[in-house]
Design an enzyme around this catalytic site. Structure first.
Site, PDB file in Angstrom:
ATOM      1  N   ASP A  39      -5.465  -8.476   6.615  1.00 36.41           N
ATOM      2  CA  ASP A  39      -5.397  -7.072   6.237  1.00 36.41           C
ATOM      3  C   ASP A  39      -6.285  -6.311   7.229  1.00 36.41           C
ATOM      4  O   ASP A  39      -7.103  -6.919   7.926  1.00 36.41           O
ATOM      5  CB  ASP A  39      -5.928  -6.956   4.797  1.00 36.41           C
ATOM      6  CG  ASP A  39      -6.012  -5.536   4.326  1.00 36.41           C
ATOM      7  OD1 ASP A  39      -4.998  -4.832   4.401  1.00 36.41           O
ATOM      8  OD2 ASP A  39      -7.102  -5.122   3.883  1.00 36.41           O
ATOM      9  N   LEU A  40      -6.114  -5.000   7.319  1.00 39.75           N
ATOM     10  CA  LEU A  40      -6.904  -4.229   8.300  1.00 39.75           C
ATOM     11  C   LEU A  40      -8.100  -3.530   7.639  1.00 39.75           C
ATOM     12  O   LEU A  40      -9.257  -3.935   7.833  1.00 39.75           O
ATOM     13  CB  LEU A  40      -5.982  -3.207   8.987  1.00 39.75           C
ATOM     14  CG  LEU A  40      -6.614  -2.313  10.050  1.00 39.75           C
ATOM     15  CD1 LEU A  40      -7.156  -3.124  11.221  1.00 39.75           C
ATOM     16  CD2 LEU A  40      -5.582  -1.297  10.557  1.00 39.75           C
ATOM     17  N   ASP A  41      -7.806  -2.505   6.846  1.00 41.69           N
ATOM     18  CA  ASP A  41      -8.882  -1.723   6.235  1.00 41.69           C
ATOM     19  C   ASP A  41      -9.658  -2.581   5.235  1.00 41.69           C
ATOM     20  O   ASP A  41      -9.080  -3.117   4.297  1.00 41.69           O
ATOM     21  CB  ASP A  41      -8.279  -0.495   5.530  1.00 41.69           C
ATOM     22  CG  ASP A  41      -9.326   0.291   4.760  1.00 41.69           C
ATOM     23  OD1 ASP A  41     -10.502   0.298   5.181  1.00 41.69           O
ATOM     24  OD2 ASP A  41      -8.973   0.891   3.733  1.00 41.69           O
TER      25      ASP A  41
ATOM     26  N   THR B 208     -12.152   1.529   7.481  1.00 44.85           N
ATOM     27  CA  THR B 208     -11.536   2.854   7.662  1.00 44.85           C
ATOM     28  C   THR B 208     -11.507   3.614   6.342  1.00 44.85           C
ATOM     29  O   THR B 208     -11.190   4.810   6.330  1.00 44.85           O
ATOM     30  CB  THR B 208     -10.100   2.735   8.229  1.00 44.85           C
ATOM     31  OG1 THR B 208      -9.454   1.633   7.606  1.00 44.85           O
ATOM     32  CG2 THR B 208     -10.117   2.539   9.727  1.00 44.85           C
TER      33      THR B 208
ATOM     34  N   LYS C 155      -7.701   1.958  -2.044  1.00 46.40           N
ATOM     35  CA  LYS C 155      -7.783   0.866  -1.065  1.00 46.40           C
ATOM     36  C   LYS C 155      -6.547  -0.029  -1.135  1.00 46.40           C
ATOM     37  O   LYS C 155      -6.184  -0.510  -2.208  1.00 46.40           O
ATOM     38  CB  LYS C 155      -9.058   0.051  -1.283  1.00 46.40           C
ATOM     39  CG  LYS C 155     -10.295   0.825  -0.845  1.00 46.40           C
ATOM     40  CD  LYS C 155     -11.539  -0.026  -0.895  1.00 46.40           C
ATOM     41  CE  LYS C 155     -12.724   0.774  -0.360  1.00 46.40           C
ATOM     42  NZ  LYS C 155     -13.981   0.028  -0.466  1.00 46.40           N
TER      43      LYS C 155
ATOM     44  N   SER D 212      -0.894  -5.135   7.175  1.00 45.03           N
ATOM     45  CA  SER D 212      -1.565  -3.937   6.651  1.00 45.03           C
ATOM     46  C   SER D 212      -0.565  -2.912   6.137  1.00 45.03           C
ATOM     47  O   SER D 212       0.564  -2.848   6.609  1.00 45.03           O
ATOM     48  CB  SER D 212      -2.395  -3.311   7.776  1.00 45.03           C
ATOM     49  OG  SER D 212      -2.765  -1.994   7.469  1.00 45.03           O
ATOM     50  N   ALA D 213      -1.017  -2.098   5.176  1.00 50.39           N
ATOM     51  CA  ALA D 213      -0.170  -1.010   4.674  1.00 50.39           C
ATOM     52  C   ALA D 213      -0.189   0.198   5.597  1.00 50.39           C
ATOM     53  O   ALA D 213       0.654   1.087   5.488  1.00 50.39           O
ATOM     54  CB  ALA D 213      -0.663  -0.587   3.290  1.00 50.39           C
TER      55      ALA D 213
ATOM     56  N   LYS E  74       2.138  -3.746  -1.212  1.00 50.35           N
ATOM     57  CA  LYS E  74       1.445  -4.814  -1.923  1.00 50.35           C
ATOM     58  C   LYS E  74       1.255  -4.342  -3.375  1.00 50.35           C
ATOM     59  O   LYS E  74       1.007  -3.158  -3.564  1.00 50.35           O
ATOM     60  CB  LYS E  74       0.063  -5.068  -1.294  1.00 50.35           C
ATOM     61  CG  LYS E  74       0.103  -5.476   0.180  1.00 50.35           C
ATOM     62  CD  LYS E  74      -1.295  -5.387   0.804  1.00 50.35           C
ATOM     63  CE  LYS E  74      -1.226  -5.547   2.318  1.00 50.35           C
ATOM     64  NZ  LYS E  74      -2.505  -5.330   3.012  1.00 50.35           N
TER      65      LYS E  74
ATOM     66  N   GLU F 174      -7.945 -10.707   2.632  1.00 46.67           N
ATOM     67  CA  GLU F 174      -7.698  -9.420   1.973  1.00 46.67           C
ATOM     68  C   GLU F 174      -8.934  -8.891   1.243  1.00 46.67           C
ATOM     69  O   GLU F 174      -9.722  -9.679   0.736  1.00 46.67           O
ATOM     70  CB  GLU F 174      -6.614  -9.606   0.898  1.00 46.67           C
ATOM     71  CG  GLU F 174      -5.267  -9.070   1.236  1.00 46.67           C
ATOM     72  CD  GLU F 174      -5.167  -7.552   1.317  1.00 46.67           C
ATOM     73  OE1 GLU F 174      -6.097  -6.842   0.911  1.00 46.67           O
ATOM     74  OE2 GLU F 174      -4.143  -7.075   1.815  1.00 46.67           O
ATOM     75  N   ASP F 175      -9.038  -7.574   1.165  1.00 45.79           N
ATOM     76  CA  ASP F 175     -10.151  -6.982   0.410  1.00 45.79           C
ATOM     77  C   ASP F 175      -9.672  -6.255  -0.846  1.00 45.79           C
ATOM     78  O   ASP F 175     -10.493  -5.701  -1.577  1.00 45.79           O
ATOM     79  CB  ASP F 175     -10.933  -5.981   1.278  1.00 45.79           C
ATOM     80  CG  ASP F 175     -10.145  -4.709   1.500  1.00 45.79           C
ATOM     81  OD1 ASP F 175      -8.951  -4.814   1.851  1.00 45.79           O
ATOM     82  OD2 ASP F 175     -10.701  -3.620   1.305  1.00 45.79           O
TER      83      ASP F 175
HETATM   84  P1  B16 Z   1      -2.142   5.046   6.495  1.00 46.80           P
HETATM   85  P2  B16 Z   1      -4.830  -1.849   4.564  1.00 46.80           P
HETATM   86  C1  B16 Z   1      -4.467   0.683   3.796  1.00 46.80           C
HETATM   87  O1  B16 Z   1      -4.858  -0.241   4.765  1.00 46.80           O
HETATM   88  C2  B16 Z   1      -5.684   1.428   3.265  1.00 46.80           C
HETATM   89  O2  B16 Z   1      -6.550   0.535   2.574  1.00 46.80           O
HETATM   90  C3  B16 Z   1      -5.224   2.496   2.304  1.00 46.80           C
HETATM   91  O3  B16 Z   1      -6.334   3.216   1.799  1.00 46.80           O
HETATM   92  C4  B16 Z   1      -4.256   3.442   3.033  1.00 46.80           C
HETATM   93  O4  B16 Z   1      -3.776   4.442   2.161  1.00 46.80           O
HETATM   94  C5  B16 Z   1      -3.095   2.607   3.589  1.00 46.80           C
HETATM   95  O5  B16 Z   1      -3.597   1.606   4.450  1.00 46.80           O
HETATM   96  C6  B16 Z   1      -2.118   3.475   4.379  1.00 46.80           C
HETATM   97  O6  B16 Z   1      -2.750   3.936   5.531  1.00 46.80           O
HETATM   98  O7  B16 Z   1      -2.302   6.371   5.810  1.00 46.80           O
HETATM   99  O8  B16 Z   1      -2.980   4.910   7.747  1.00 46.80           O
HETATM  100  O9  B16 Z   1      -0.694   4.695   6.751  1.00 46.80           O
HETATM  101  O10 B16 Z   1      -5.979  -2.162   3.660  1.00 46.80           O
HETATM  102  O11 B16 Z   1      -3.481  -2.242   4.000  1.00 46.80           O
HETATM  103  O12 B16 Z   1      -5.038  -2.328   5.971  1.00 46.80           O
HETATM  104 MG    MG Z   2      -7.528  -3.476   2.829  1.00 47.69          MG
END
Ligand code: B16
Ligand code: MG
Length: 229
Positions: free
Chosen positions: A16-18, A24, A52, A121-122, A152, A176-177
């Site tokens: 996962d990224l964030d 972020t 998140k 990542s999302a 997810k 994952e977090d």
């Molecule tokens: P974006 P992850 C997620 O990242 C974030 O945790 C979540 O807060 C955010 O809304 C989502 O990405 C979408 O991000 O607006 O940049 O498309 O944890 O899946 O890496």
């Molecule tokens: Mg995350």
């Protein structure tokens, strides 16, 4: 009974990224907060925890729910675009040093040892974030919000990760977090390493505070101990 985990069988690592590679969430918060203020919605850091791992649109819907505000789909789209513009102002200033402690070393070591690595990542901004961090070359594949359609805990993002790496699902593990991400990994038939605490991630197969001073072999050994008990 849970299948035995053999160190050798794991060939793919899905990240996962964030919250795993970079924090972020604080920039997402600042951007949502600015938008919420404009909409007269009281949005707190504690509320931000609920966003998140959640998609951009779903995040905005949560913000609206908090404020008891309803809006047309068109207005929601417009506000999501506005939030993203604010968010990108922060991301454009992201520094390579903001990578979380130990992550670069962990990825470098894992690659050296032959593991395939993908992002799961999302975020639709993941490529820009990874470029800013200077870690594009440490990943074989990037699966993010631009190539997935289901959020997810749907397993899509991690299943695609394994498919892109040309590996069977059960030879990949997920880092994952977010609780929804741990669930997504399990729904994909993968083991999930939680980056966080048991309070936040009770379903994780193994918990780590982060990647400082740890290598993949140690993690696989720990997973083996936990699962074969
Ligand atoms: P974006 P992850 C997620 O990242 C974030 O945790 C979540 O807060 C955010 O809304 C989502 O990405 C979408 O991000 O607006 O940049 O498309 O944890 O899946 O890496
Ligand atoms: Mg995350």
């Amino acid at each position: 009974m849970q299948e035995k985990v053999k160190e050798k069988e794991i060939k793919g690592l899905l990240f996962d990224l964030d919250g795993v590679i970079v924090d972020t969430a604080k920039y997402h918060f600042l951007a949502w907060k600015k938008l919420a203020d404009e909409l007269n919605i009281d949005f707190t850091l504690q509320d931000n925890e609920r966003l998140k791992g959640v998609s951009r649109m779903r995040s905005f819907e949560i913000v609206l729910e908090i404020g008891g505000v309803t809006m047309s789909e068109e207005e929601k789209e417009k506000n999501c675009a506005k939030k993203n513009d604010i968010y990108l102002e922060y991301i454009n200033q992201l520094k390579a040093e903001e990578i979380l402690p130990g992550v670069r070393e962990f990825l470098t070591d894992a690659r050296k040892n032959g593991y395939k690595i993908a992002l799961g990542s999302a975020s639709k901004n993941s490529r820009l974030i990874m470029e800013k961090l200077g870690i594009m070359d440490l990943f074989d594949e990037i699966i993010d919000g631009t190539v997935t359609s289901k959020a997810k805990p749907d397993p899509e993002v991690f299943q695609k990760g394994a498919e892109f790496l040309k590996l069977p699902y059960d030879s990949c593990i997920v880092f994952e977090d977010a609780a929804a991400g741990i669930e997504a990994a399990h729904n994909a038939g993968m083991l999930a390493v939680g980056i966080g605490t048991v309070e936040n991630l009770p379903e994780a197969d193994l918990l780590l505070p982060g990647f400082k001073n740890i290598v993949i072999e140690e993690i696989l050994k720990k997973l083996q101990e936990v699962k074969n008990d």
